[in-house]
Design a protein around this motif. Structure first.
Motif, short mmCIF file in Angstrom:
data_model
loop_
_atom_site.label_atom_id
_atom_site.label_comp_id
_atom_site.label_asym_id
_atom_site.label_seq_id
_atom_site.Cartn_x
_atom_site.Cartn_y
_atom_site.Cartn_z
N LEU A 1 42.50 42.23 39.34
CA LEU A 1 43.95 42.37 39.20
C LEU A 1 44.60 41.02 38.97
O LEU A 1 44.10 40.00 39.43
CB LEU A 1 44.56 42.96 40.48
CG LEU A 1 44.69 44.47 40.55
CD1 LEU A 1 43.34 45.08 40.80
CD2 LEU A 1 45.66 44.87 41.64
N GLY A 2 45.73 41.04 38.30
CA GLY A 2 46.52 39.82 38.11
C GLY A 2 47.64 40.10 37.14
O GLY A 2 47.47 40.89 36.21
N THR B 1 34.56 49.18 44.84
CA THR B 1 33.85 48.61 45.99
C THR B 1 34.65 47.42 46.52
O THR B 1 34.85 47.28 47.73
CB THR B 1 32.45 48.10 45.55
OG1 THR B 1 31.82 49.10 44.75
CG2 THR B 1 31.60 47.78 46.76
N ARG B 2 35.11 46.57 45.58
CA ARG B 2 35.92 45.40 45.94
C ARG B 2 37.03 45.21 44.92
O ARG B 2 36.91 45.64 43.77
CB ARG B 2 35.06 44.12 45.97
CG ARG B 2 34.10 44.02 47.12
CD ARG B 2 33.44 42.65 47.17
NE ARG B 2 32.69 42.35 45.94
CZ ARG B 2 32.40 41.12 45.53
NH1 ARG B 2 32.81 40.06 46.22
NH2 ARG B 2 31.70 40.92 44.42
N VAL B 3 38.07 44.53 45.35
CA VAL B 3 39.19 44.20 44.46
C VAL B 3 39.39 42.69 44.51
O VAL B 3 39.43 42.09 45.59
CB VAL B 3 40.48 44.92 44.90
CG1 VAL B 3 41.62 44.59 43.94
CG2 VAL B 3 40.27 46.43 44.95
N VAL B 4 39.49 42.07 43.32
CA VAL B 4 39.69 40.62 43.21
C VAL B 4 41.05 40.37 42.57
O VAL B 4 41.35 40.92 41.51
CB VAL B 4 38.58 39.98 42.33
CG1 VAL B 4 38.85 38.49 42.14
CG2 VAL B 4 37.21 40.21 42.93
N TRP B 5 41.88 39.57 43.24
CA TRP B 5 43.17 39.18 42.67
C TRP B 5 43.06 37.78 42.08
O TRP B 5 42.55 36.87 42.74
CB TRP B 5 44.25 39.15 43.76
CG TRP B 5 44.80 40.49 44.15
CD1 TRP B 5 45.95 41.07 43.68
CD2 TRP B 5 44.25 41.40 45.11
NE1 TRP B 5 46.14 42.29 44.30
CE2 TRP B 5 45.12 42.52 45.18
CE3 TRP B 5 43.11 41.38 45.92
CZ2 TRP B 5 44.90 43.60 46.02
CZ3 TRP B 5 42.87 42.46 46.75
CH2 TRP B 5 43.75 43.55 46.79
N ILE B 6 43.53 37.64 40.83
CA ILE B 6 43.55 36.33 40.18
C ILE B 6 45.01 35.95 39.94
O ILE B 6 45.81 36.75 39.45
CB ILE B 6 42.74 36.34 38.88
CG1 ILE B 6 41.25 36.47 39.21
CG2 ILE B 6 42.99 35.08 38.06
CD1 ILE B 6 40.34 36.48 38.02
N LYS C 1 43.22 31.11 39.40
CA LYS C 1 42.34 30.98 40.58
C LYS C 1 42.19 32.34 41.25
O LYS C 1 43.06 33.21 41.12
CB LYS C 1 42.94 29.99 41.58
CG LYS C 1 43.13 28.59 41.02
CD LYS C 1 43.89 27.74 42.00
CE LYS C 1 44.18 26.35 41.41
NZ LYS C 1 45.08 25.56 42.25
N VAL C 2 41.08 32.48 42.00
CA VAL C 2 40.93 33.68 42.82
C VAL C 2 41.87 33.55 44.01
O VAL C 2 41.72 32.66 44.85
CB VAL C 2 39.47 33.87 43.30
CG1 VAL C 2 39.38 35.01 44.31
CG2 VAL C 2 38.55 34.14 42.12
N GLU C 3 42.84 34.45 44.06
CA GLU C 3 43.81 34.41 45.16
C GLU C 3 43.21 35.04 46.42
O GLU C 3 43.31 34.51 47.51
CB GLU C 3 45.08 35.15 44.75
CG GLU C 3 46.17 35.08 45.81
CD GLU C 3 47.31 36.04 45.53
OE1 GLU C 3 48.41 35.80 46.07
OE2 GLU C 3 47.13 37.02 44.78
N LYS C 4 42.56 36.19 46.25
CA LYS C 4 41.92 36.85 47.38
C LYS C 4 40.92 37.89 46.88
O LYS C 4 41.01 38.35 45.73
CB LYS C 4 42.95 37.51 48.30
CG LYS C 4 43.78 38.57 47.65
CD LYS C 4 44.95 38.96 48.52
CE LYS C 4 45.91 39.84 47.74
NZ LYS C 4 47.21 39.95 48.31
#
Length: 244
Positions: free
Chosen positions: A44-45, A216-221, A225-228
């Protein structure tokens, strides 16, 4: 004893720069991320966050300026153009928001095209292609061209094409973006089943809460940068919004 997860994509210190001098834009600013075999990962971003740039990196469509990206053990910066093309053809399936089907070809011909380009015989490709169309619930529409299919059916053909060469990774760019709620849910279910039944790693760039729900997982950019990063079990998701 916990089972060790196999890493299918590894990003280490990934930076991507555009332009030179004062016009230099750092789209990615040092991203580290391991993506595991068989997981369903959502990225996401907001627009301009670097999400799409990073998404293209993990699919071997773009190369980092600094750092490294490994896909199934191959460092993409060390590959020649032909080796990179081989990796994309044999290890990764791509699904796009706009379907990108070939209008003059039937559903079966669209699905089998990557197999024929890889060198399979027409007989082998057709048999394999019909099996895939059964998997995506379009067996009875094999001879229909894209303009004879609904949006959801076209996206299922696109999923079938992405599966053509038995990829380890499916890269899905806003795959429900052009679909209504019910049709989007059908497409999401198919992708989830593929991940579970075949151990295919699904990596999606999305804003669709339903898609986050099965990740399974969610990545915020954010700002390159990877925020969380959050495990699905740690998120409270409801259609229309999300708490975390």
């Amino acid at each position: 004893m916990s089972e060790k997860k196999e890493i299918i994509v590894k990003a280490v210190g990934v930076e991507k720069h555009y332009g030179v001098g004062e016009s230099l834009v750092k789209a990615l600013q040092g991203i580290d991320l391991d993506i595991y075999s068989g997981e369903y990962l959502s990225i996401l971003g907001p627009s301009g966050s670097g999400k799409s740039t990073f998404f293209n990196m993990v699919g071997g469509l773009d190369l980092p300026t600094l750092g490294s990206v490994s896909i199934d053990g191959y460092d993409i910066q060390e590959l020649s153009q032909s080796q990179l093309a081989w990796l994309r053809c044999n290890r990764i399936g791509y699904i796009f928001q706009s379907f990108n089907l070939i209008g003059v070809m039937t559903a079966l011909e669209n699905v089998t095209l990557p197999m024929l380009l890889k060198g399979e015989s027409e007989e082998e490709a057709n048999a394999h292609g019909m099996g895939i169309l059964k998997k995506v619930e379009l067996y009875d529409r094999w001879d229909h061209k894209p303009d004879e299919l609904s949006g959801g059916q076209q996206q299922r053909v696109a999923i079938g094409r992405a599966l053509a060469n038995n990829p380890k990774i499916i890269l899905a760019d806003e795959p429900t973006g052009n679909l209504d709620l019910k049709t989007g849910e059908e497409v999401i279910k198919i992708l989830k089943n593929l991940s579970e039944d075949y151990g295919t790693t699904v990596i999606t760039a999305t804003h669709d809460m339903k898609m986050l729900n099965i990740s399974t997982r969610v990545v915020w950019i954010l700002d390159g940068k990877v925020e969380k990063i959050r495990e699905r079990k740690d998120l409270q998701i409801h259609i229309g919004g999300m708490g975390h």
